[in-house]
Design an enzyme around this catalytic site. Structure first.
Site, mmCIF file in Angstrom:
data_model
loop_
_atom_site.group_PDB
_atom_site.id
_atom_site.type_symbol
_atom_site.label_atom_id
_atom_site.label_comp_id
_atom_site.label_asym_id
_atom_site.label_seq_id
_atom_site.Cartn_x
_atom_site.Cartn_y
_atom_site.Cartn_z
ATOM 1 N N LYS A 1 -6.783 -74.094 34.582
ATOM 2 C CA LYS A 1 -5.503 -74.300 34.036
ATOM 3 C C LYS A 1 -5.799 -73.082 32.812
ATOM 4 C CE LYS A 1 -7.170 -78.142 31.245
ATOM 5 N NZ LYS A 1 -7.017 -79.466 31.057
ATOM 6 N N ARG B 1 -1.673 -90.730 26.898
ATOM 7 C CA ARG B 1 -1.127 -89.306 26.987
ATOM 8 C C ARG B 1 -0.197 -89.484 28.130
ATOM 9 N NH1 ARG B 1 -5.012 -84.251 26.812
ATOM 10 N NH2 ARG B 1 -4.834 -84.875 29.020
ATOM 11 N N TYR C 1 -13.148 -60.752 1.860
ATOM 12 C CA TYR C 1 -11.927 -61.398 1.292
ATOM 13 C C TYR C 1 -12.242 -62.543 0.400
ATOM 14 C CZ TYR C 1 -8.534 -58.557 3.677
ATOM 15 O OH TYR C 1 -7.964 -57.435 4.266
ATOM 16 N N MET D 1 -9.182 -59.798 9.941
ATOM 17 C CA MET D 1 -8.326 -59.500 10.967
ATOM 18 C C MET D 1 -9.205 -58.534 12.249
ATOM 19 S SD MET D 1 -4.333 -58.050 11.569
ATOM 20 C CE MET D 1 -3.647 -59.230 11.052
#
Ligand SMILES: *Cc1c(COP(=O)(O)O)cnc(C)c1O
Length: 356
Positions: free
Chosen positions: A35, A130, A252, A300
């Protein structure tokens, strides 16, 4: 030239890992779970490695159609079954086996009047809460399915909530009690149960992450004694070097502060490539074959690494983010996630090469 980042997919590793799954559950047949586009690997890329599987299990109809178009003649299982009555036509046309977890799906199959009876995996909710029929309703659901037109063979299925952490016995007991005397194949075991709960193997196991060399628990140490191979390598290169003075910060939010002069390598790989932004300082990374660590925030398109252990590294040095040397599970643990998520999140912009 494109950026130096690349992913390699290793079908041979999948073939090998499938063999490991087979040996672990030698009395069972194996559904190879592919999957999410083979956990981010690309179904077409690893397809040749699945030859020895007894069936292919996945979620999306379009993936099922793709494996049929690749020439797969053995069973294909839709793990969540159909979503609309219209899906039954494709299931019929492509000879798919479908999970049935609720009455609506049974009605949809019957209402669609398939040309061939559709084989189903009748799913019990044995505690995961589920999908599936409650244990107390399961026998009645089975009887309804057995009496329905359009339904072929019925296998009995459930899924474990904690096969990687603890016991499956409580679910197994509910399942066995509720299915006692009902004929049909049984299928319960994901990778964790395939590795660690032989009592649950039954007729068909359903390993997924195992095929890709990942740990079902998310911890690399839990599979240290299993001879699995990584089926995905993510690598890039150093594209910049900074000599940082003691007291300076890197990246950052100035989250990493050098407490001594240090050499920092800038790697062409960031969260837009699928590397986890939450990876904290100290996440393992391999530069020129030497294991070192990330420092500071992942941005990024870039991340930064400590080059102290690899003084000869420079621009163009090879960096492995995960693969054979850096376990994807270790990168995942350093970012509060599991290898599954990192594999599935490999970004489209990363060029992929199939390599043995
Ligand atoms: C995804 C899935 C599996 C495989 O799980 P792994 O933990 O990757 O082995 C097995 N069964 C079902 C129903 C699934 O959805």
């Amino acid at each position: 030239m494109p950026r130096p980042i690349k992913a390699y997919i290793h079908p041979d590793a999948v073939r090998h890992n499938l063999q490991v799954a087979r040996e672990k559950a030698s009395q069972s047949r194996v559904w190879a779970v592919v999957k999410a586009n083979a956990y981010g690997h690309g179904i077409e890329r690893i397809y040749p490695a699945l030859e020895a599987a007894d069936g292919i299990a996945l979620l999306d109809l379009d993936e099922a159609v793709r494996v049929r178009e690749l020439g797969w003649k053995k069973p294909v299982l839709l793990l969540e079954g159909i979503f609309t009555e219209g899906d039954v036509k494709l299931a019929d046309q492509y000879g798919l086996t479908v999970a049935v977890h609720c009455d609506e799906q049974l009605h949809q199959i019957t209402a669609a009047r398939p040309k061939q009876p559709i084989d189903i995996y009748l799913k019990m909710n044995s505690g995961m809460n589920r999908l599936g029929f409650a244990p107390e309703n399961y026998r009645a659901s089975w009887e309804r399915a057995a009496a329905s037109s359009g339904i072929g063979g019925i296998a009995l299925m459930s899924h474990f909530a904690s096969a990687d952490e603890g016991s499956v016995d409580w679910q197994l007991e509910r399942f066995d009690e509720a299915t006692c005397g009902i004929p049909g194949d049984r299928s319960l075991s994901n990778s964790a149960a395939t590795l660690w709960h032989p009592r649950a193997h039954r007729n068909w196991v359903r390993p997924g992450i195992l095929l890709y060399g990942g740990s079902p628990s998310g911890r690399a140490s839990d599979i240290a004694d299993v001879p699995l191979r990584a089926s995905m390598t993510l690598c890039s290169e150093i594209i910049g070097i900074q000599n940082v003075r003691a007291g300076e910060t890197v990246g950052y939010a100035r989250s990493y502060r050098a407490n001594a002069d240090m050499r920092i390598g800038v790697v062409a790989c960031g969260y837009a490539d699928g590397y986890p932004r939450h990876a904290f300082t100290g996440t393992p990374v391999c530069v020129d074959g030497v294991i070192t660590r990330t420092v500071g925030r992942v941005s990024m398109d870039m991340l930064t690494v400590d080059l102290a252990p690899c003084p000869s590294a420079g621009i163009g040095s090879e960096v492995e983010l995960w693969g054979e040397q850096i376990k994807i599970d270790d990168v995942a643990s350093s970012s509060g996630t599991i290898g599954y998520e990192l594999m599935c999140a490999l970004a489209r912009r990363v060029p992929v090469t199939v390599s043995q």
